[in-house]
Design a protein around this motif. Structure first.
Motif, PDB file in Angstrom:
ATOM      1  N   SER A 412      51.203 -47.817  67.508  1.00 37.95           N
ATOM      2  CA  SER A 412      51.074 -49.233  67.852  1.00 37.95           C
ATOM      3  C   SER A 412      52.392 -49.770  68.390  1.00 37.95           C
ATOM      4  N   GLY A 413      52.319 -50.934  69.025  1.00 38.48           N
ATOM      5  CA  GLY A 413      53.503 -51.516  69.647  1.00 38.48           C
ATOM      6  C   GLY A 413      54.580 -51.882  68.663  1.00 38.48           C
ATOM      7  N   ASP A 414      54.203 -52.298  67.451  1.00 38.39           N
ATOM      8  CA  ASP A 414      55.171 -52.651  66.418  1.00 38.39           C
ATOM      9  C   ASP A 414      54.983 -51.706  65.240  1.00 38.39           C
ATOM     10  N   ILE A 417      55.631 -47.091  61.126  1.00 37.33           N
ATOM     11  CA  ILE A 417      55.971 -45.686  60.916  1.00 37.33           C
ATOM     12  C   ILE A 417      57.193 -45.309  61.758  1.00 37.33           C
ATOM     13  N   ILE A 418      57.242 -45.745  63.006  1.00 43.53           N
ATOM     14  CA  ILE A 418      58.435 -45.497  63.823  1.00 43.53           C
ATOM     15  C   ILE A 418      59.655 -46.152  63.179  1.00 43.53           C
ATOM     16  N   ASP A 419      59.487 -47.374  62.689  1.00 48.71           N
ATOM     17  CA  ASP A 419      60.595 -48.063  62.016  1.00 48.71           C
ATOM     18  C   ASP A 419      61.060 -47.277  60.795  1.00 48.71           C
ATOM     19  N   GLU A 426      68.831 -43.232  59.916  1.00 50.46           N
ATOM     20  CA  GLU A 426      70.044 -44.015  59.671  1.00 50.46           C
ATOM     21  C   GLU A 426      70.551 -43.843  58.253  1.00 50.46           C
ATOM     22  N   ALA A 427      69.650 -43.444  57.321  1.00 51.28           N
ATOM     23  CA  ALA A 427      70.053 -43.184  55.941  1.00 51.28           C
ATOM     24  C   ALA A 427      70.591 -41.772  55.757  1.00 51.28           C
ATOM     25  N   GLY A 428      70.663 -41.005  56.836  1.00 56.26           N
ATOM     26  CA  GLY A 428      71.238 -39.678  56.765  1.00 56.26           C
ATOM     27  C   GLY A 428      70.243 -38.555  56.572  1.00 56.26           C
ATOM     28  N   LYS A 429      68.956 -38.858  56.553  1.00 56.71           N
ATOM     29  CA  LYS A 429      67.953 -37.809  56.412  1.00 56.71           C
ATOM     30  C   LYS A 429      67.777 -37.074  57.741  1.00 56.71           C
ATOM     31  N   GLN A 430      67.355 -35.824  57.661  1.00 56.67           N
ATOM     32  CA  GLN A 430      67.014 -35.089  58.869  1.00 56.67           C
ATOM     33  C   GLN A 430      65.624 -35.542  59.329  1.00 56.67           C
ATOM     34  N   VAL A 431      65.529 -36.065  60.532  1.00 57.07           N
ATOM     35  CA  VAL A 431      64.256 -36.563  61.044  1.00 57.07           C
ATOM     36  C   VAL A 431      63.956 -35.875  62.371  1.00 57.07           C
ATOM     37  N   LYS A 452      64.203 -44.920  71.655  1.00 63.06           N
ATOM     38  CA  LYS A 452      64.601 -45.686  70.472  1.00 63.06           C
ATOM     39  C   LYS A 452      64.902 -44.752  69.306  1.00 63.06           C
ATOM     40  N   LEU A 453      64.078 -43.727  69.134  1.00 64.79           N
ATOM     41  CA  LEU A 453      64.293 -42.759  68.058  1.00 64.79           C
ATOM     42  C   LEU A 453      65.571 -41.966  68.282  1.00 64.79           C
ATOM     43  N   GLU A 454      65.811 -41.568  69.517  1.00 66.66           N
ATOM     44  CA  GLU A 454      67.040 -40.818  69.828  1.00 66.66           C
ATOM     45  C   GLU A 454      68.285 -41.648  69.525  1.00 66.66           C
ATOM     46  N   GLN A 455      68.224 -42.922  69.877  1.00 65.23           N
ATOM     47  CA  GLN A 455      69.377 -43.797  69.643  1.00 65.23           C
ATOM     48  C   GLN A 455      69.676 -43.963  68.161  1.00 65.23           C
ATOM     49  N   ALA A 456      68.631 -43.804  67.314  1.00 63.89           N
ATOM     50  CA  ALA A 456      68.817 -43.946  65.874  1.00 63.89           C
ATOM     51  C   ALA A 456      69.294 -42.653  65.223  1.00 63.89           C
TER      52      ALA A 456
END
Length: 717
Positions: A412-414, A417-419, A426-431, A452-456
């Motif tokens: 979905s647009g918002d 799950i992506i968030d 950002e919490a240091g987990k391997q994603v 967006k995911l790559e930037q995070a």
């Protein structure tokens, strides 16, 4: 002495005896004569394109069904339009491309592409006219009787006309761009699916006539609200005020029209160093795809139609003349009106019982719940938000989680799950996010998500060259006191919280070690260089889904020959693959009962004497889009069932990464079996496929989706 050391002294259980008996059944290997008996039936396949049109006809029949709530019937009219648009953009465009390039290969149905295209046009035109008649003769009058009026300009009273005039002057007029056609102004590009006005004007001084095009802006309400649930088409408001766009000229006539273009996307991945850049370039090209259909109002002047046909380089056979208004996709806005008395009763998904704390308002610990029991989810009856979404969100926040790996096909647009994946990174987990940027018509959105995911800080990959990654997988790796544990979700639907409320899907949450090992290997395959092709508990396309299912079908034949329980039940969106269909024909000829529940396309021809006497095909459509895929086999008395993302189509089995998982527990198997029992019950309402390809309505007292909603309410209560 332990019992393990003296197994001969321990009495075998009935379950073990059954397994031993099954293992002793000789396997079935088709003989050449068996195969010849099938292949000599030259017309054993229905045409897939014509079968799809029959599917959209069933959608239209729901709009015609006077027993359904009126605004839901209105919505089915909008769905019919959207479905047919996509069919022309992709399937008809593909037929035209094959004909133009000389690749006129005969289809499995025996029809040549030109023959298919001509038949498609005959049937699509008939359905479009029937659709328009349903709107004008049934839905619009019924809405009016309920105080919802969809009127034309001539029906407006003086106050309404004044209000529309003010709206045009203040908001619409500044947006419009009239485009003239003359030697200095070439015929303008007409974007696909846009609604347009073809305007004929005359210069009063010279008497010369001119043509102009005015695009109806899509960022305004398609049906302009007048108050008191009265609406007028936006093109009527624009058409009545065209003189303001052409001051000093005489407006002689105006007609609405709409073009459908080839909007399929093709990217040669082997030659593309950067897949994102190549796809973005191709998306720009899509906007200029050749036209495949021209819809016009019946009242259009012959001279205007001739001009459109000539300038758009389209044939008269590709013109559909319809009574206005054109483009009924926006009827969704009418169906969304707050008239709950004209809609299905309100339904709120509930949390699955195994994921619900009985005496606590706090969210359940999903990991603790899955460790206790596998959870078989059935959306939308089981809430997606309190199951799959909560699973990923808790994983992102849990300090014991080391890694999250997930496929993303459509979302979905918002997307929460992506968030959550971004929060985890950002919490240091391997994603690891495996984003399928070639998901048709979601390409642009998925490119945005990927960046967006790559930037995070997520590891973002795009799967395997030449294959779309369509499987629905999520794996959470957690560090626990007894060691590393994998938590797995495998589903039949996308990780999309919005569609999960409208699509019927099944998903499995499990800590089964064998399944976890398989999914871990598969993710390594998709992100690295692993080429593991065989898995213990999964069937994975393009390597093993087709062959695995064919083997299971052959096993049912062996069980039947040995006098053991045998039977096959599939629930799919579409079944087209010839090898699988032929395997089902073999099973039918041997006497194995085969029941198929197919939402959309079915190329199998049931009920043909000597070929498919033992095959029945049903279809269920309704409030939710039936989207789950289930493959159930009687197994000689030890049933097995697989669920997953794959339909029985060439693209799924040969050009996509698809996954089926074997349900690991008797509990989950029983739940699926109960669902299929209801779906195939004689009293269940639906459609039945006839040998000639027609579908007949089978009215029944049990409406499957309503029954499942009621069961969910009873469980919740």
């Amino acid at each position: 002495m332990s019992e393990e050391l003296v197994p001969d002294l321990v009495e075998a259980t009935p379950h073990e005896e059954a397994r031993a008996a099954i293992a002793a059944v000789p396997s079935y290997v088709p003989q050449e004569s068996d195969l010849e008996a099938i292949t000599e039936v030259s017309d054993r396949f229905l045409d897939r394109e014509l079968s799809w049109l029959r599917f959209n006809q069933r959608v239209l029949e729901l709009a015609e069904d006077a027993t359904l709530p009126l605004l839901e019937r209105t919505r089915f009219l909008a769905i019919f339009t959207s479905n047919l648009d996509e069919f022309f953009m992709v399937r008809v465009a593909g037929l035209k491309r094959r004909i133009a390039t000389g690749l006129a290969v005969r289809a499995a149905s025996g029809m040549m592409p030109r023959e298919v295209l001509e038949t498609v046009w005959d049937q699509a035109r008939e359905l479009s006219q029937r659709h328009a008649a349903v709107f004008s003769d049934q839905i619009a009058p019924a809405l009016s009787a309920e105080g919802i009026d969809l009127v034309r300009w001539a029906d407006l009273d003086r106050d309404e006309q004044r209000a529309c005039k003010r709206l045009f002057k203040e908001r619409i007029f500044p947006v419009l761009t009239p485009l003239a056609v003359d030697p200095a102004h070439p015929f303008p590009y007409i974007s696909g699916l846009s609604l347009n006005l073809a305007v004929v004007i005359r210069n009063p001084k010279t008497g010369k006539q001119h043509f102009a095009r005015v695009k109806v802006p899509s960022n305004f309400d398609r049906f302009v609200p007048l108050g008191n649930d009265r609406f007028v088409p936006l093109e009527d408001v624009i058409g009545e005020h065209l003189a303001r766009l052409f001051p000093g000229m005489e407006v002689l006539e105006a007609h609405t029209f709409r073009v459908t273009r080839n909007e399929d996307v093709e990217v040669e991945e082997d030659d593309a160093e950067n897949l994102l850049a190549a796809l973005e370039k191709e998306l720009l090209r899509r906007k200029f795809g050749p036209p495949v259909r021209l819809e016009v109002e019946q009242s259009i002047a012959p001279s205007v139609l001739e001009l459109l046909v000539s300038e758009l380089d389209i044939s008269m056979e590709e013109v559909v003349r319809l009574p206005g208004p054109l483009d009924l996709r926006r009827l969704h806005s009418i169906a969304d009106l707050r008239r709950e008395d004209l809609k299905y009763p309100a339904f709120v998904p509930s949390t699955h019982p195994l994921l619900a704390e009985v005496e606590s308002a706090a969210p359940v610990d999903v990991f603790k719940a899955i460790r206790r029991h596998d959870v078989l989810l059935h959306h939308p009856y089981d809430s997606f938000a309190t199951s799959v979404q909560r699973f990923i969100e808790q994983a992102a926040a849990d300090p014991h989680v080391l890694a999250i790996k997930q496929t993303v096909y459509r979302t979905s647009g918002d997307s929460p799950i992506i968030d959550a994946l971004i929060d985890a990174a950002e919490a240091g987990k391997q994603v690891l996010a495996l984003v399928e940027i070639k998901a048709r018509f979601d390409e642009s959105a998925n490119i945005r998500w990927a960046r967006k995911l790559e930037q995070a800080g997520c590891h973002v990959v795009y799967g395997l060259v030449g294959l779309k990654t369509h499987c629905k997988l999520a794996m959470v790796v957690r560090d626990e006191p007894d060691g590393i544990k994998r938590y797995i979700h495998i589903g039949t639907g996308n990780y999309n919280g919005k569609t999960a409320r409208m699509y019927e899907d099944i998903g499995l949450l499990t800590t089964n070690e064998a399944i976890g090992d398989d999914v871990a290997h598969l993710f390594n395959n998709l992100s690295g260089w692993s080429r593991k092709a065989r898995y213990a508990e999964l069937l994975v396309a393009p390597d093993s889904v087709r062959s695995g299912l064919v083997d299971q079908i052959h096993a049912e034949i062996a069980h039947h020959r040995a006098g053991r329980p045998a039977g096959i039940r599939f629930k799919v969106n579409s079944i087209v693959d010839e090898q699988l269909i032929d395997a089902l024909y073999l099973a039918s000829r041997e006497g194995v009962p085969v029941e198929l529940l197919v939402r959309g396309i079915c190329a199998l021809r049931p009920g043909v004497p000597g070929l498919s006497d033992n095959i029945t095909v049903r279809s269920i459509l309704g409030r939710f889009l039936e989207h789950s895929r289930i493959f159930w086999f009687a197994g000689g008395g030890e049933p097995v069932a697989w669920i997953g993302s794959a339909d029985m189509m060439h693209r799924n089995l040969d050009r996509r990464v698809e996954v089926l998982v074997k349900l690991p527990t008797a509990q989950s198997l029983g739940e699926v079996q109960g669902l299929l029992d209801q779906a195939f019950a004689e009293e269940t309402d639906g459609w039945v496929l006839q040998p000639d390809g027609d579908w007949t309505r089978h009215p029944g007292t049990l409406h499957l989706q309503e029954a499942l909603i009621e069961a969910q309410r009873t469980r919740r209560g």
